[in-house]
Design a protein around this motif. Structure first.
Motif, PDB file in Angstrom:
ATOM      1  N   ARG A 152       0.834  -1.208   0.000  1.00 19.56           N
ATOM      2  CA  ARG A 152       0.000   0.000   0.000  1.00 19.56           C
ATOM      3  C   ARG A 152       0.865   1.253   0.000  1.00 19.56           C
ATOM      4  NH1 ARG A 152      -2.514  -0.250   4.864  1.00 19.56           N
ATOM      5  NH2 ARG A 152      -1.005   1.213   5.735  1.00 19.56           N
ATOM      6  N   GLY A 153       1.939   1.229   0.765  1.00 20.06           N
ATOM      7  CA  GLY A 153       2.842   2.374   0.803  1.00 20.06           C
ATOM      8  C   GLY A 153       3.479   2.649  -0.539  1.00 20.06           C
ATOM      9  N   ALA A 154       3.783   1.592  -1.300  1.00 20.75           N
ATOM     10  CA  ALA A 154       4.375   1.765  -2.628  1.00 20.75           C
ATOM     11  C   ALA A 154       3.364   2.306  -3.622  1.00 20.75           C
ATOM     12  CB  ALA A 154       4.938   0.431  -3.116  1.00 20.75           C
ATOM     13  N   LEU A 155       2.117   1.845  -3.517  1.00 22.93           N
ATOM     14  CA  LEU A 155       1.081   2.290  -4.453  1.00 22.93           C
ATOM     15  C   LEU A 155       0.562   3.683  -4.126  1.00 22.93           C
ATOM     16  CD1 LEU A 155      -1.153  -0.917  -4.805  1.00 22.93           C
ATOM     17  CD2 LEU A 155       0.558  -0.062  -6.419  1.00 22.93           C
ATOM     18  N   HIS A 156       0.524   4.013  -2.840  1.00 25.38           N
ATOM     19  CA  HIS A 156      -0.080   5.281  -2.397  1.00 25.38           C
ATOM     20  C   HIS A 156       0.856   5.977  -1.405  1.00 25.38           C
ATOM     21  CE1 HIS A 156      -3.838   3.923  -4.248  1.00 25.38           C
ATOM     22  NE2 HIS A 156      -3.660   2.774  -3.618  1.00 25.38           N
ATOM     23  N   LEU A 253     -10.620   5.789   2.230  1.00 23.68           N
ATOM     24  CA  LEU A 253      -9.689   4.711   1.956  1.00 23.68           C
ATOM     25  C   LEU A 253      -9.138   4.851   0.543  1.00 23.68           C
ATOM     26  CD1 LEU A 253     -11.796   1.749   3.411  1.00 23.68           C
ATOM     27  CD2 LEU A 253      -9.881   2.918   4.523  1.00 23.68           C
ATOM     28  N   VAL A 254      -7.922   4.399   0.353  1.00 31.85           N
ATOM     29  CA  VAL A 254      -7.331   4.424  -0.985  1.00 31.85           C
ATOM     30  C   VAL A 254      -7.985   3.353  -1.857  1.00 31.85           C
ATOM     31  CG1 VAL A 254      -5.128   5.289  -0.134  1.00 31.85           C
ATOM     32  CG2 VAL A 254      -5.486   2.810  -0.341  1.00 31.85           C
ATOM     33  N   PRO A 255      -7.890   3.458  -3.181  1.00 29.47           N
ATOM     34  CA  PRO A 255      -8.400   2.389  -4.054  1.00 29.47           C
ATOM     35  C   PRO A 255      -7.796   1.039  -3.688  1.00 29.47           C
ATOM     36  CG  PRO A 255      -7.889   4.331  -5.350  1.00 29.47           C
ATOM     37  CD  PRO A 255      -7.384   4.614  -3.967  1.00 29.47           C
ATOM     38  N   PHE A 256      -8.632   0.003  -3.726  1.00 28.78           N
ATOM     39  CA  PHE A 256      -8.189  -1.340  -3.385  1.00 28.78           C
ATOM     40  C   PHE A 256      -7.475  -2.022  -4.549  1.00 28.78           C
ATOM     41  CE2 PHE A 256     -11.567  -2.335   0.121  1.00 28.78           C
ATOM     42  CZ  PHE A 256     -11.152  -1.218   0.809  1.00 28.78           C
ATOM     43  N   ALA A 257      -7.452  -1.414  -5.708  1.00 25.29           N
ATOM     44  CA  ALA A 257      -6.792  -2.035  -6.855  1.00 25.29           C
ATOM     45  C   ALA A 257      -6.220  -0.964  -7.772  1.00 25.29           C
ATOM     46  CB  ALA A 257      -7.764  -2.913  -7.638  1.00 25.29           C
ATOM     47  N   ALA A 268      -5.956  -2.927   3.094  1.00 27.75           N
ATOM     48  CA  ALA A 268      -6.916  -2.085   2.396  1.00 27.75           C
ATOM     49  C   ALA A 268      -7.775  -1.260   3.342  1.00 27.75           C
ATOM     50  CB  ALA A 268      -7.826  -2.955   1.515  1.00 27.75           C
ATOM     51  N   HIS A 269      -8.157  -1.848   4.482  1.00 30.17           N
ATOM     52  CA  HIS A 269      -9.203  -1.212   5.299  1.00 30.17           C
ATOM     53  C   HIS A 269      -9.068  -1.540   6.781  1.00 30.17           C
ATOM     54  CE1 HIS A 269     -10.839  -5.266   5.228  1.00 30.17           C
ATOM     55  NE2 HIS A 269     -10.977  -5.209   3.909  1.00 30.17           N
ATOM     56  N   ALA A 270      -7.894  -1.489   7.340  1.00 32.69           N
ATOM     57  CA  ALA A 270      -7.731  -1.796   8.767  1.00 32.69           C
ATOM     58  C   ALA A 270      -8.726  -0.983   9.587  1.00 32.69           C
ATOM     59  CB  ALA A 270      -6.306  -1.485   9.209  1.00 32.69           C
ATOM     60  N   MET A 271      -9.460  -1.676  10.450  1.00 31.13           N
ATOM     61  CA  MET A 271     -10.489  -1.027  11.263  1.00 31.13           C
ATOM     62  C   MET A 271     -10.294  -1.392  12.731  1.00 31.13           C
ATOM     63  SD  MET A 271     -13.742  -3.444  10.086  1.00 31.13           S
ATOM     64  CE  MET A 271     -13.303  -3.323   8.341  1.00 31.13           C
ATOM     65  N   THR A 272     -10.859  -0.591  13.609  1.00 29.07           N
ATOM     66  CA  THR A 272     -10.833  -0.923  15.023  1.00 29.07           C
ATOM     67  C   THR A 272     -11.662  -2.189  15.242  1.00 29.07           C
ATOM     68  OG1 THR A 272     -12.734   0.502  15.454  1.00 29.07           O
ATOM     69  CG2 THR A 272     -10.536   1.485  15.725  1.00 29.07           C
ATOM     70  N   PRO A 273     -11.447  -2.916  16.338  1.00 28.90           N
ATOM     71  CA  PRO A 273     -12.109  -4.218  16.506  1.00 28.90           C
ATOM     72  C   PRO A 273     -13.513  -4.155  17.096  1.00 28.90           C
ATOM     73  CG  PRO A 273     -10.568  -3.867  18.287  1.00 28.90           C
ATOM     74  CD  PRO A 273     -10.418  -2.688  17.363  1.00 28.90           C
ATOM     75  N   ASN A 274     -14.129  -2.971  17.126  1.00 29.92           N
ATOM     76  CA  ASN A 274     -15.383  -2.812  17.853  1.00 29.92           C
ATOM     77  C   ASN A 274     -16.567  -3.554  17.249  1.00 29.92           C
ATOM     78  OD1 ASN A 274     -14.356  -0.799  19.857  1.00 29.92           O
ATOM     79  ND2 ASN A 274     -13.926   0.309  17.977  1.00 29.92           N
ATOM     80  N   LEU A 275     -16.518  -3.866  15.969  1.00 33.50           N
ATOM     81  CA  LEU A 275     -17.562  -4.664  15.334  1.00 33.50           C
ATOM     82  C   LEU A 275     -17.190  -6.140  15.266  1.00 33.50           C
ATOM     83  CD1 LEU A 275     -18.506  -2.354  12.314  1.00 33.50           C
ATOM     84  CD2 LEU A 275     -19.855  -2.743  14.389  1.00 33.50           C
ATOM     85  N   GLY A 276     -15.932  -6.451  15.552  1.00 35.90           N
ATOM     86  CA  GLY A 276     -15.465  -7.829  15.428  1.00 35.90           C
ATOM     87  C   GLY A 276     -15.509  -8.324  13.990  1.00 35.90           C
ATOM     88  N   ARG A 310     -16.029  -3.761  -3.014  1.00 37.69           N
ATOM     89  CA  ARG A 310     -15.585  -3.905  -1.633  1.00 37.69           C
ATOM     90  C   ARG A 310     -15.257  -2.586  -0.928  1.00 37.69           C
ATOM     91  NH1 ARG A 310     -17.467  -7.540   0.833  1.00 37.69           N
ATOM     92  NH2 ARG A 310     -15.811  -7.359   2.391  1.00 37.69           N
ATOM     93  N   ARG A 311     -14.785  -1.573  -1.644  1.00 42.49           N
ATOM     94  CA  ARG A 311     -14.371  -0.352  -0.947  1.00 42.49           C
ATOM     95  C   ARG A 311     -15.540   0.364  -0.266  1.00 42.49           C
ATOM     96  NH1 ARG A 311     -11.728   4.760  -3.522  1.00 42.49           N
ATOM     97  NH2 ARG A 311     -11.921   3.522  -5.425  1.00 42.49           N
TER      98      ARG A 311
END
Length: 360
Positions: A152-156, A253-257, A268-276, A310-311
């Motif tokens: 992700r760092g390389a793409l964005h 979020l950045v494009p997933f592709a 792609a979409h790291a989220m907090t764990p509050n929804l599990g 998915r995004r």
């Protein structure tokens, strides 16, 4: 046979490998750790992810560990704010992360190879394929390399990257079963309980604190050891605990592709764990990726379809999970009182609506 490289062998990466294998791709999984496997504690698998795993032939995911007893939201002294039954909440399958990883990798066939101890430093692509570290070539690359994704760092390169939520999390496994489950919310702290399918109990806790402060099992006992039963007993039957500061990715979020490279899971979409739902969303990503690649001969077009599907879904989950975390970690007494009142009232409305439906 078409070839793919999957960077990262966590839950999302290995599911992607099985999914690609299922639609006729030859897959190489690159993992920087010296051995294939997972660390962590419990993980919740919601129905959408269970469906994907079943479709991929993964065995052993079932409801045998469903809770026996009341579940819902409580206060630190044990009084109920709202029961799960009042909210109509369906409970997920709870399983140890390492066990889930083993069940998925058991489906690796001859089309999947794994290289451990391999660090990805560079990625590039052209009209014909992708290149990793200047030497490994494939038709497609799936980046499942986590929160601090190199790909992700390389793409964005201009993307801000992970942001700290303001709270840390503790996780552990108690070697005893628990009756009931759910979460307990106190000022700036929460504690959750869930039954694993192997009979043990997974617990987790959150606390507001600066990033990098750390903590251990003794810290957890000091903070939560006087909360309602069975929390003290669970902690007494826990041998080790994991502590991780909680980060997510900023919106938008950045494009997933991009071209022949796709981001998946936390990359792609790291989220907090509050929804599990972090790992579940990665599993569902993998299912969608395979579906689009199966239905569209051009991989670039297929990845564009994957991103379009998915995004938006992931964006809503990241936002909602962040909001729940902010509400759950409130430390102002007046705000906490209002929050609990609204949750109690909401549970009563839902319970009443359900009773009316039954009478009809």
């Amino acid at each position: 046979m078409r070839t793919a490289i999957v960077v990262g062998a966590g839950i999302g990466g290995v599911t992607a490998a099985v999914a690609l294998q299922s639609c006729g791709w030859e897959v190489m999984v690159l993992e920087r750790a010296p051995a294939l496997g997972e660390v962590g504690a419990g993980i919740s698998i919601w129905p959408g992810a269970v469906t994907v795993l079943n479709e991929l032939g993964v065995k052993g995911i079932d409801k045998s560990g469903a809770l026996s007893g009341p579940a819902g939201l409580r206060k630190a002294r044990g009084s109920w704010v709202v029961a799960a039954t009042d909210l109509g909440v369906e409970l997920p399958v709870m399983i140890h992360r390492a066990q889930l990883h083993e069940l998925i990798t058991a489906e690796f066939g001859p089309a999947v190879t794994v290289r451990t101890g391999y660090k990805v430093a560079t990625v590039s692509q052209d009209d014909d394929g992708v290149l990793v570290n200047g030497s490994l070539r494939a038709d497609l690359l799936v980046a499942a390399d986590g929160l601090r994704s190199v790909v992700r760092g390389a793409l964005h390169p201009q993307y801000a990257g992970p942001q700290y939520s303001g709270y840390t999390a503790y996780r552990g496994i108690a070697d005893i079963p628990a009756t009931g489950g759910g979460e307990t919310w106190g000022p700036a702290q929460r504690f959750g309980i869930a039954q694993l399918i192997d009979g043990r109990t997974y617990w987790y806790a959150t606390a507001n604190q600066p990033a990098g402060q750390g903590g251990d099992l003794a810290t957890v006992i000091r903070r939560y050891g006087n909360w309602h039963d069975p929390i003290p007993e669970l902690l007494a039957n826990t041998r080790t605990t994991l502590q991780n500061d909680i980060y997510d990715l900023p919106l938008p979020l950045v494009p997933f592709a991009i071209g022949r490279i796709a981001l998946l899971g936390d990359a792609a979409h790291a989220m907090t764990p509050n929804l599990g739902r972090g790992a579940c969303t990665a599993i569902e990503d993998a299912g969608a990726l395979a579906r689009h690649l199966s239905g569209t001969p051009d991989p670039v077009a297929a990845l564009a379809q994957y991103d379009a599907e998915r995004r938006p879904i992931a964006t809503k989950l990241v936002k909602r999970s962040r909001q729940i975390g902010r509400v759950g970690q409130l430390d102002n007494p007046a705000a906490i009182w209002l929050r609990d009142l609204l949750l109690w009232a909401g549970g009563g409305v839902t319970r009443g609506a359900a009773a009316l439906r039954r009478k009809r």
